[in-house]
Design a protein around this motif. Structure first.
Motif, PDB file in Angstrom:
ATOM      1  N   ASP A 315       0.855  -1.188   0.000  1.00 48.07           N
ATOM      2  CA  ASP A 315       0.000   0.000   0.000  1.00 48.07           C
ATOM      3  C   ASP A 315       0.893   1.241   0.000  1.00 48.07           C
ATOM      4  N   SER A 317      -0.552   4.293  -1.139  1.00 50.08           N
ATOM      5  CA  SER A 317      -1.529   5.344  -1.440  1.00 50.08           C
ATOM      6  C   SER A 317      -1.189   6.644  -0.717  1.00 50.08           C
ATOM      7  N   ASN A 343      -1.949  -1.031  -3.953  1.00 53.74           N
ATOM      8  CA  ASN A 343      -2.793   0.143  -3.758  1.00 53.74           C
ATOM      9  C   ASN A 343      -1.976   1.393  -4.059  1.00 53.74           C
ATOM     10  N   SER A 345      -3.629   4.415  -4.860  1.00 51.18           N
ATOM     11  CA  SER A 345      -4.655   5.463  -4.890  1.00 51.18           C
ATOM     12  C   SER A 345      -4.062   6.805  -4.479  1.00 51.18           C
ATOM     13  N   LYS A 371      -5.682  -1.016  -7.009  1.00 49.30           N
ATOM     14  CA  LYS A 371      -6.500   0.104  -6.559  1.00 49.30           C
ATOM     15  C   LYS A 371      -5.898   1.407  -7.076  1.00 49.30           C
TER      16      LYS A 371
END
Length: 571
Positions: A315, A317, A343, A345, A371
């Motif tokens: 992740d 993001s 991820n 994002s 994502k």
């Protein structure tokens, strides 16, 4: 003369050594009229105050030939029950092997039960440091998880809790989020990890450990063989601390999950973390969200998965990966064979970044979830990603957030879903969204923030109750999704596309969510503006945006018999 003794504890007979004076018949250890002071025995063998049976040679005890004596040491010098002092006692079933000579090594001290040990250590420490025991913590010592979120754990309080956790063998999960530990508290955490080999999950987020605290934790983790999940988010770490994190990633610890979100890592820090991640052999889940990873740092993180063979969830993001980060991930995904979820994002990824990312995605065979929410992809960027997912049979989930899509996108998605199971989150198709906005029976045109606060005031809604209603997960902040659902359920006439604008205006700390204080500040600003207009004149109020929305709300609610509070002219 050496007297042979035996002690019955539970279902086991243990030998007792003589008093250090060499004579078990001394005044401190002699049986008088069926009474015995058990304290020397407890010191010799660490025996707890359970029922103790002592058998001595009848010549020394001066008792009848076959008489034994049962001692209850719950209180010193307590007279034994007469019914238990009997000539009919039979010890023929006791093995002769239990009569061990004094030259034999003493047996292992009896272990206390886990719960009693941890609780007793905590209560003793509280008494020593003059602390009031935390009832919640005492209760939790009987289970497997300890959660002391947002408690003030400093100084002697931290010492007492550390001693309890060191002594407990049942606790496996410790959550100390937001407990103000600081660098000094990290030392007590290190003691716990050094002395307890049962804790597998540890949450130290929001404790402001700083550089000194991180060094202590990393040094301990390099020798730890039990901790599997560690949360170090929101601890004010910066680039100068990443050399420690690199050492942690290169060490032989058994860590499986690591959370480093909400810190201050930038370009140079990202490079060092990437160097450790590229060679790490244990971590399967890594969270680097809400940092400042851009340019070289973002590129290095993307490339690090090229040689990493264990990482499954990443992740990153809410950073600034943009084109350099997508270029790095393109090269990483091309060779990676382990990553299952990525991820990225809120990383300022536009059409150019998407094009770079897809170069590697097309050749990847393991990625299942991608994502890309809150990126300026545009409808064409979302369509390009969906086309790549159609050719990649490993993709099972795509998240575009509220990105509007075209009819072509929806047709292609329907075609893909007819052949395999794939979940895709996206915004509304623009033409449908336009038709919905034009429905004046549902929405009111104008500033969405004014609509919200005028609706609250005119319906006499309590701002605290409204906040609790919108805060669905009760975490004291309102996310975009919670705000969208809450506004719809409350029938507040605000267009869905304007919700993001509302959150952006009220979100003072720019964390993507609204807390109660931010909502109060925005409401007070609105009320002050309305009062200024009314103080000037009623015509000035009606000619303003607030007055226009005020009249529209009255008109909308006139047919529903809803009571609306009236404004009064301020003199």
């Amino acid at each position: 003369m050496i007297i042979q003794e035996r002690v019955f504890v539970g279902t086991t007979f243990l030998p007792l050594l003589p008093h250090k004076s060499g004579n078990v018949g001394t005044s401190r250890n002699r049986l008088h009229f069926g009474k015995l002071d058990p304290r020397p025995l407890i010191r010799q063998r660490g025996i707890t105050r359970d029922a103790i049976v002592i058998a001595r040679r009848k010549s020394e005890l001066a008792l009848p030939a076959s008489r034994d004596t049962l001692i209850y040491p719950s209180k010193p010098y307590q007279q034994p029950p007469p019914a238990l002092v009997s000539d009919k006692y039979d010890d023929s079933d006791v093995s002769e092997e239990l009569y061990i000579s004094e030259d034999t090594a003493p047996p292992t001290p009896i272990k206390r039960t886990t719960e009693v040990s941890g609780l007793k250590a905590y209560l003793t420490a509280c008494k020593t440091y003059s602390l009031v025991p935390i009832t919640k913590f005492k209760r939790q010592l009987e289970g497997e998880m300890v959660s002391l979120k947002n408690h003030n754990i400093q100084g002697n309080t931290a010492k007492a809790i550390a001693l309890a956790l060191e002594s407990s063998y049942s606790i496996t999960n410790v959550d100390l989020e937001g407990s103000f530990l600081g660098p000094i508290g990290a030392i007590y955490i290190a003691d716990i990890l050094n002395n307890s080999h049962n804790i597998t999950v540890l949450n130290l987020s929001g404790n402001k450990l700083m550089s000194r605290g991180l060094q202590v934790i990393v040094e301990t983790m390099q020798k730890n063989t039990s901790l599997l999940s560690l949360d170090l988010s929101d601890n004010s770490f910066t680039d100068k601390d990443t050399s420690c994190l690199k050492d942690l990633l290169l060490s032989s610890c058994v860590l499986r999950e690591l959370n480093l979100s909400k810190n201050g890592f930038e370009d140079s820090g990202g490079v060092l973390i990437a160097q450790g991640l590229a060679q790490n052999k244990t971590i399967k889940k890594l969270n680097l969200s809400w940092n400042h990873l851009r340019r070289n740092g973002a590129y290095a993180i993307g490339q690090s998965i090229k040689t990493n063979t264990k990482l499954e969830v990443l992740d990153v993001s809410w950073n600034g990966f943009d084109v350099p980060g997508c270029h790095g991930f393109s090269q990483g995904l091309d060779a990676n064979t382990s990553l299952r979820e990525l991820n990225i994002s809120s990383n300022r990824i536009g059409p150019k970044g998407v094009a770079k990312l897809l170069e590697g995605l097309k050749r990847n065979t393991t990625l299942a979830c991608l994502k890309l929410a809150d990126n300026p992809l545009g409808p064409n960027g979302a369509l390009a990603v969906l086309n790549a997912a159609m050719k990649s049979h490993s993709i099972e989930e795509l998240d575009f957030g509220n990105q509007p899509v075209t009819a072509e996108f929806e047709d292609l998605l329907t075609k893909i879903q007819a052949g395999r199971d794939i979940k895709v989150r996206y915004g509304k198709e623009p033409s449908k969204a336009k038709r919905e906005v034009c429905d004046e029976t549902l929405y009111i045109a104008g500033n969405p923030l004014i609509i919200l606060f005028e609706f609250i005031r005119m319906k006499k809604l309590d701002i605290l109750n409204l906040f609790k209603t919108l805060d669905a997960d009760s975490n004291h902040s309102i996310s975009w999704e919670e705000f969208r659902i809450g506004v719809k359920k409350s029938h507040i006439p605000v267009r869905p596309k304007d919700l993001e604008q509302m959150i952006d205006k009220m979100d003072l700390d720019k964390d993507g969510e609204i807390n109660f204080s931010e909502l109060i500040v925005a409401q007070k600003a609105h009320n002050m503006q309305a009062e200024k207009l009314l103080a000037w004149s009623l015509d000035a109020f009606h000619d303003s945006p607030i007055g226009q929305i005020y009249r529209d709300l009255h008109k909308r609610c006139s047919d529903t018999n809803i009571y609306l509070k009236q404004y009064k002219l301020v003199k």
